[in-house]
Design an enzyme around this catalytic site. Structure first.
Site, mmCIF file in Angstrom:
data_model
loop_
_atom_site.group_PDB
_atom_site.id
_atom_site.type_symbol
_atom_site.label_atom_id
_atom_site.label_comp_id
_atom_site.label_asym_id
_atom_site.label_seq_id
_atom_site.Cartn_x
_atom_site.Cartn_y
_atom_site.Cartn_z
ATOM 1 N N GLY A 82 0.792 -1.226 0.000
ATOM 2 C CA GLY A 82 0.000 0.000 0.000
ATOM 3 C C GLY A 82 0.822 1.273 0.000
ATOM 4 C CE1 TYR A 104 -7.501 4.221 9.969
ATOM 5 C CE2 TYR A 104 -9.053 5.897 9.231
ATOM 6 C CZ TYR A 104 -7.825 5.281 9.140
ATOM 7 O OH TYR A 104 -6.901 5.739 8.220
#
Length: 231
Positions: free
Chosen positions: A16, A156
């Site tokens: 990523g 998150y």
């Protein structure tokens, strides 16, 4: 005297955004440590990047692993110029704040907020040997408070709000360092998904700039696209 070899550590660099940041820093002439907890994936990433990259095993949620990573790095180099705290998670079921469990909260905060703090604390002595030390914390616009929340992955988002707070405190404690947090945008990764609006190259751009191009006196800020944004 400036150190001749520029050295960077990127956590969560096996895939990523982290991998792309490590790859681009290597292309800019940095010696890059690819930080990852998965040894197989970490070594595979190093092979893709090339001889400028070295695998460093580190689990940012585990203080013992962090300590071991510091000791291992110290065997190979005498300083560190850049720390990119990129490793982060979204736990399964993080979709409603009223249903968030203590385990979801503690797991997320340990990796996304406490982890970068522990890593910064542990690597601070070796970073201090750089002539221009930098810490880049990869955050998210999901952590912004100024315009309210939309309910997406609330645990998150809270962890990233707190990470911006950690960034501000580290900047105050380390006046000779450049310490900033950055939102890469919605990026096409395993976390961001295939429908995200940005490529990994676009997501990495602001991180690379803070790591290798931004003014050293830019510190304690939250940025996106090379611009300071509110949080």
């Amino acid at each position: 005297m400036p150190k001749s070899e520029k050295i960077a550590l990127v956590t969560g660099a096996n895939k990523g955004i982290g991998f792309e940041v490590a790859r681009q820093l290597a292309a800019k002439g940095f010696r890059v440590f690819v930080g990852a907890r998965n040894e197989k994936a970490g070594h595979a990433a190093v092979r893709k990047i090339g001889p400028a990259a070295t695998f460093l095993k580190i689990d940012v949620s585990d203080h013992v692993s962090i300590r071991e990573a510091v000791a291992e790095l110290a065997k190979m180099v005498d300083h560190l110029d850049v720390l990119v705290n990129n490793a982060g998670i979204i736990v399964d079921g993080d979709d409603a704040i009223l249903k968030a469990t203590p385990d979801q909260f503690e797991t997320t905060m340990r990796t996304n907020t406490l982890g970068p703090l522990m890593v910064a604390q542990a690597f601070q002595p070796v970073l201090a040997r750089s002539s221009a030390p930098r810490i880049v914390n990869v955050s998210s616009s999901g952590g912004q408070l100024h315009d309210g929340a939309d309910g997406w992955s609330p645990v998150y988002c809270i962890s990233k709000t707190a990470l911006n707070g950690v960034t501000s405190q580290l900047a105050a404690a380390l006046p000779k360092f450049a310490v900033n947090s950055v939102c890469p945008g919605w990026v096409r990764t395993d976390m961001g998904g295939a429908n995200a609006t940005r490529s990994v190259e676009e997501g990495a751009d602001g991180i690379i700039w803070l790591a290798a191009g931004a003014p050293q006196n830019l510190t304690g800020k939250f940025l996106q696209d090379r611009k300071v944004i509110p949080w």
